[in-house]
Design a protein around this motif. Sequence first.
Motif, PDB file in Angstrom:
ATOM      1  N   UNK A  75     -18.835   3.623 -23.248  1.00 58.71           N
ATOM      2  CA  UNK A  75     -19.248   4.390 -24.435  1.00 58.71           C
ATOM      3  C   UNK A  75     -19.898   4.311 -25.497  1.00 58.71           C
ATOM      4  N   UNK A  76     -21.005   3.322 -26.415  1.00 62.62           N
ATOM      5  CA  UNK A  76     -21.373   2.799 -27.658  1.00 62.62           C
ATOM      6  C   UNK A  76     -20.863   3.903 -29.015  1.00 62.62           C
ATOM      7  N   UNK A  77     -19.883   3.132 -29.403  1.00 63.90           N
ATOM      8  CA  UNK A  77     -19.546   3.651 -30.461  1.00 63.90           C
ATOM      9  C   UNK A  77     -20.295   4.242 -31.379  1.00 63.90           C
ATOM     10  N   UNK A  78     -20.399   4.934 -32.514  1.00 65.56           N
ATOM     11  CA  UNK A  78     -21.108   6.233 -33.124  1.00 65.56           C
ATOM     12  C   UNK A  78     -22.460   6.600 -32.033  1.00 65.56           C
ATOM     13  N   UNK A  79     -22.322   7.020 -30.920  1.00 61.69           N
ATOM     14  CA  UNK A  79     -23.366   7.010 -30.225  1.00 61.69           C
ATOM     15  C   UNK A  79     -22.592   7.665 -28.848  1.00 61.69           C
ATOM     16  N   UNK A  80     -24.056   8.479 -27.907  1.00 61.96           N
ATOM     17  CA  UNK A  80     -23.342   9.878 -27.117  1.00 61.96           C
ATOM     18  C   UNK A  80     -23.453   8.534 -25.891  1.00 61.96           C
ATOM     19  N   UNK A 112     -23.267   1.275 -17.759  1.00 67.44           N
ATOM     20  CA  UNK A 112     -21.662   0.924 -17.074  1.00 67.44           C
ATOM     21  C   UNK A 112     -21.964  -0.731 -16.876  1.00 67.44           C
ATOM     22  N   UNK A 113     -20.908  -0.781 -16.785  1.00 69.28           N
ATOM     23  CA  UNK A 113     -20.520  -2.465 -16.846  1.00 69.28           C
ATOM     24  C   UNK A 113     -20.363  -2.707 -16.081  1.00 69.28           C
ATOM     25  N   UNK A 136     -11.103  -4.067 -22.960  1.00 70.83           N
ATOM     26  CA  UNK A 136     -11.316  -3.926 -23.785  1.00 70.83           C
ATOM     27  C   UNK A 136     -10.663  -2.016 -24.515  1.00 70.83           C
ATOM     28  N   UNK A 137      -9.813  -2.026 -25.699  1.00 70.59           N
ATOM     29  CA  UNK A 137      -9.968  -0.592 -26.047  1.00 70.59           C
ATOM     30  C   UNK A 137     -10.669  -0.197 -26.950  1.00 70.59           C
ATOM     31  N   UNK A 138     -11.556   0.923 -26.483  1.00 74.81           N
ATOM     32  CA  UNK A 138     -12.491   1.226 -26.220  1.00 74.81           C
ATOM     33  C   UNK A 138     -12.376   2.341 -27.114  1.00 74.81           C
ATOM     34  N   UNK A 160     -17.818  -5.186 -24.286  1.00 77.89           N
ATOM     35  CA  UNK A 160     -19.365  -5.506 -24.315  1.00 77.89           C
ATOM     36  C   UNK A 160     -20.235  -6.073 -23.739  1.00 77.89           C
ATOM     37  N   UNK A 161     -19.924  -7.626 -23.692  1.00 80.68           N
ATOM     38  CA  UNK A 161     -20.368  -8.725 -23.615  1.00 80.68           C
ATOM     39  C   UNK A 161     -21.422  -8.510 -21.626  1.00 80.68           C
ATOM     40  N   UNK A 162     -20.423  -7.676 -20.587  1.00 80.74           N
ATOM     41  CA  UNK A 162     -20.481  -7.701 -19.784  1.00 80.74           C
ATOM     42  C   UNK A 162     -21.480  -7.367 -18.930  1.00 80.74           C
ATOM     43  N   UNK A 163     -22.065  -7.465 -17.929  1.00 81.08           N
ATOM     44  CA  UNK A 163     -23.400  -7.003 -17.181  1.00 81.08           C
ATOM     45  C   UNK A 163     -23.701  -5.441 -17.586  1.00 81.08           C
ATOM     46  N   UNK A 164     -25.080  -5.297 -17.512  1.00 79.05           N
ATOM     47  CA  UNK A 164     -24.874  -3.289 -17.437  1.00 79.05           C
ATOM     48  C   UNK A 164     -25.564  -3.309 -15.973  1.00 79.05           C
ATOM     49  N   UNK A 165     -25.441  -2.406 -15.282  1.00 81.04           N
ATOM     50  CA  UNK A 165     -25.880  -1.724 -13.996  1.00 81.04           C
ATOM     51  C   UNK A 165     -27.083  -1.001 -14.447  1.00 81.04           C
ATOM     52  N   UNK A 166     -27.619  -1.415 -14.027  1.00 82.52           N
ATOM     53  CA  UNK A 166     -29.412  -0.939 -14.252  1.00 82.52           C
ATOM     54  C   UNK A 166     -29.507   0.467 -13.755  1.00 82.52           C
ATOM     55  N   UNK A 167     -30.273   0.905 -14.487  1.00 84.76           N
ATOM     56  CA  UNK A 167     -30.656   2.635 -14.400  1.00 84.76           C
ATOM     57  C   UNK A 167     -31.420   2.985 -12.529  1.00 84.76           C
TER      58      UNK A 167
END
Length: 197
Positions: free
Chosen positions: A76-81, A85-86, A95-97, A106-113
């Motif tokens: 979850x991106x902090x401060x947003x909803x 998926x990484x 990491x602690x989220x 957060x630097x990990x590859x994102x799974x495309x929609x």
Amino acid sequence: MRLRMERVRAELPESLRLEASSVVCEYAADRLDALRERKGAPLVVLGYLPYRGELDIRPLLETCRGCGDTVLAPRIERGTRRMRLLELKSAADEASGSWGIPEPKEHLPEWPEDRLGSIDVMFVPGLAFDFKGGRVGYGGGFYDRLMERFEACGASPGIWALSFAEQTVEEVPMEPHDFRIELLIVPSGMNSTQDLV
């Protein structure tokens, strides 16, 4: 009921939690072997990292990586909803989220929609599961966002509940945030919803 189940989980001794986690992960790994064999290829699995005494699925995720599967976890991106998926390539990628829930760095590859439909299985922890295949507890938030995204693109991963035996009940009414599960795995064994309904 949900608060009672949360207390039950909180009162489980750490040794029992670890032992139950190990057994459940072994059952799930065996079931994944059969799924991998049917598919004839590595799997794409999605799992939440354990939060506050939940059943720990990290050994299962490590087994999946060892079998060549792609392992995803939500962040979850902090401060947003916004939820991304990484891909977790190793245990060091945690990491602690948000809200103290372990998440991928957060630097990990994102799974495309446009590849959500390729997710084979989603592992679901929670407060409780009923034996009729409905999920109980941890209503909205993470799961709602994921289920909405799956529905929007026509994706239908298998949803496997991994739970302590102490967190199962015979039957409860489904609530708006609850959803059906395909497989319930507890330390004493596993049941598919076909066996349960």
